[in-house]
Scaffold this active site. Sequence first.
Site, PDB file in Angstrom:
ATOM      1  N   SER A 270       1.163  -1.195  -0.446  1.00  0.00           N
ATOM      2  CA  SER A 270       0.246  -0.232  -0.009  1.00  0.00           C
ATOM      3  C   SER A 270       0.891   1.734   0.314  1.00  0.00           C
ATOM      4  O   SER A 270       2.011   0.872  -0.257  1.00  0.00           O
ATOM      5  CB  SER A 270      -1.065  -0.173   1.208  1.00  0.00           C
ATOM      6  N   LYS A 271       0.657   2.396   0.007  1.00  0.00           N
ATOM      7  CA  LYS A 271       0.727   3.847   0.028  1.00  0.00           C
ATOM      8  C   LYS A 271       2.361   3.917   0.968  1.00  0.00           C
ATOM      9  O   LYS A 271       2.907   4.957   0.726  1.00  0.00           O
ATOM     10  CB  LYS A 271      -0.327   4.629   0.213  1.00  0.00           C
ATOM     11  N   ARG A 272       2.069   3.186   2.018  1.00  0.00           N
ATOM     12  CA  ARG A 272       2.638   2.765   3.463  1.00  0.00           C
ATOM     13  C   ARG A 272       3.634   2.861   3.167  1.00  0.00           C
ATOM     14  O   ARG A 272       5.230   3.133   3.408  1.00  0.00           O
ATOM     15  CB  ARG A 272       1.985   2.591   3.950  1.00  0.00           C
ATOM     16  N   ASP A 280       2.759   6.320  -9.767  1.00  0.00           N
ATOM     17  CA  ASP A 280       3.998   6.943  -8.439  1.00  0.00           C
ATOM     18  C   ASP A 280       4.916   5.919  -9.217  1.00  0.00           C
ATOM     19  O   ASP A 280       5.646   7.132  -9.467  1.00  0.00           O
ATOM     20  CB  ASP A 280       3.696   5.382  -7.458  1.00  0.00           C
TER      21      ASP A 280
END
Length: 525
Positions: A270-272, A280
């Site tokens: 995920s983005k984390r 991205d």
Amino acid sequence: MIPHLTQPQKIFIPPPILPGKIRVRIAPSPTGALHLGTARSALFNYLFAKKYQGVFILRIEDTDVERSDPKFEKDIVEGLQWLGLGWDEGVRIGGEYAPYRQSERIYIYTKYLDRLLKEEKAYWCFCTPNELAKERLKQKKAGLAIRYSRKCAVLSSAEIKKHRSEGKSSILRLRIPDKETTFYDLIRGPITFHTNLLGDIAIAKNISTPLYNFAAVIDDYEMAITHILRGEDHIANTPKQIAIAEALEIQSPQFGHFPLILGKDRTKLSKRHGAASVQDLRNLGYLPEAVINFLALLGWNPKDNREIFSLDELIEAFSLEGIQHGGAIWGQEKLDWFNTQFMRHSEKRWLNDRKSLPNELIEYMTSLVKKAVVKEDPTFIRKRCSDIVYLVLERLPLSNLEKDFMSEFGFFFGLPQIKSELLFWKNMNVADIRQALKDIFIILEKIPAEEWEIKIIRKMIFHHAEKTNDRGRILWPLRIALSGQQKSPGPHEIASILGKEETLTRIKKAITVLKENGKNEKPMR
Ligand code: GLU
């Protein structure tokens, strides 16, 4: 493994894959940017379709009106296009089974919901969220499986009529008979589940608002999908979708579930974890070929130890047997490695393909130059950064950018300091080097300014260099004259970016440096 799904004892033989008859789909919900997990599922479906001369379909599952947004559909479409995963049917291009956007197919779902209601295989449920929550709590406390109590399954038609005329809010549930079912997962083998653990699942909010599982089953059937290949996060939906198909008396496609892509901490990417979407990576300047190669090897193994694959080579090598069962761990360093490999082979990209310039990376490089060089005009810096961005990507792992960018590429932003001893190649002496630089100066000077482009420059330089018995006698002093560095892109690459005037100035300057240090006859290499 989901707790209620078990491996059965019986031997199941998967039906054969019939070339020319395969129809697979990727069915993203436009509720966020194109996730790398979805991109990988798209890739595997694409490879499977192409391998067996099948059809790859893009369907947009936007029945969740609140969370869906056309801007995410755009992101998904552009991301897949950028990766080179073109679809044969689907949104934007249409096809035999159009429309391919669920919000435009409501009338189809309504028809099937109507049918299930008439056949009494579906029923209206008037239980409130509060009542359902209480029911679940009770089941949990008693250690029972959480499922709907079927309270509304026994309502008479008069009761239903009454509730509806009072405007009581309701949903549609499917009557699911208690039984054991087995499906053959093409990746994980046979899986058995018992429907009594599902309960009577909700299939629609009302007659014109189907829920995901229902709409997906109808679409897969109507679009003649033969194989549903998707992430393991959907494995718990499969028994529900099979139950819906059985109620409708339609055949389910075959299923296969890929392992998830995990971050280093072994939780779903995920983005984390940093970059999690195709966009991205695109912004960071990665090449689509590198992303494809990297994604393919995240969860799939070729039978040999090859690592570099073009899309065509992947089609050739791909098989579902090569898909691994355990989660695949994302490693940015490996992606960097793939990127460098592909950059080395994609000169054409930075020559011609200005459309795909990674703008965020250019901005970042611009800020690094501005920090280090005070005098230069910011417009010039930005322009030059966009000219060299692919050279940078080819030579510098993105993770080293901040540390090494200026030391390796600073010479593009100002005249380099030339150490005369660096100009020497093997046993050349000062006179030889001066002559080599003069000769190449005359050759390059002859190229008209409007023809100053890499192909011509390279041709001229190499044509001349080939005439000597050692190309290094020309290429080496020229590289040093242009960059001041022993390690740099090729002199023709540098010259094409510097432009004619600056290239000639730098060669002249190197000759002067050599004169100033005329005593230095000692060859360095
Ligand atoms: N709309 C689902 C998703 O985006 C697709 C699931 C499927 O492939 O069936 O996750």
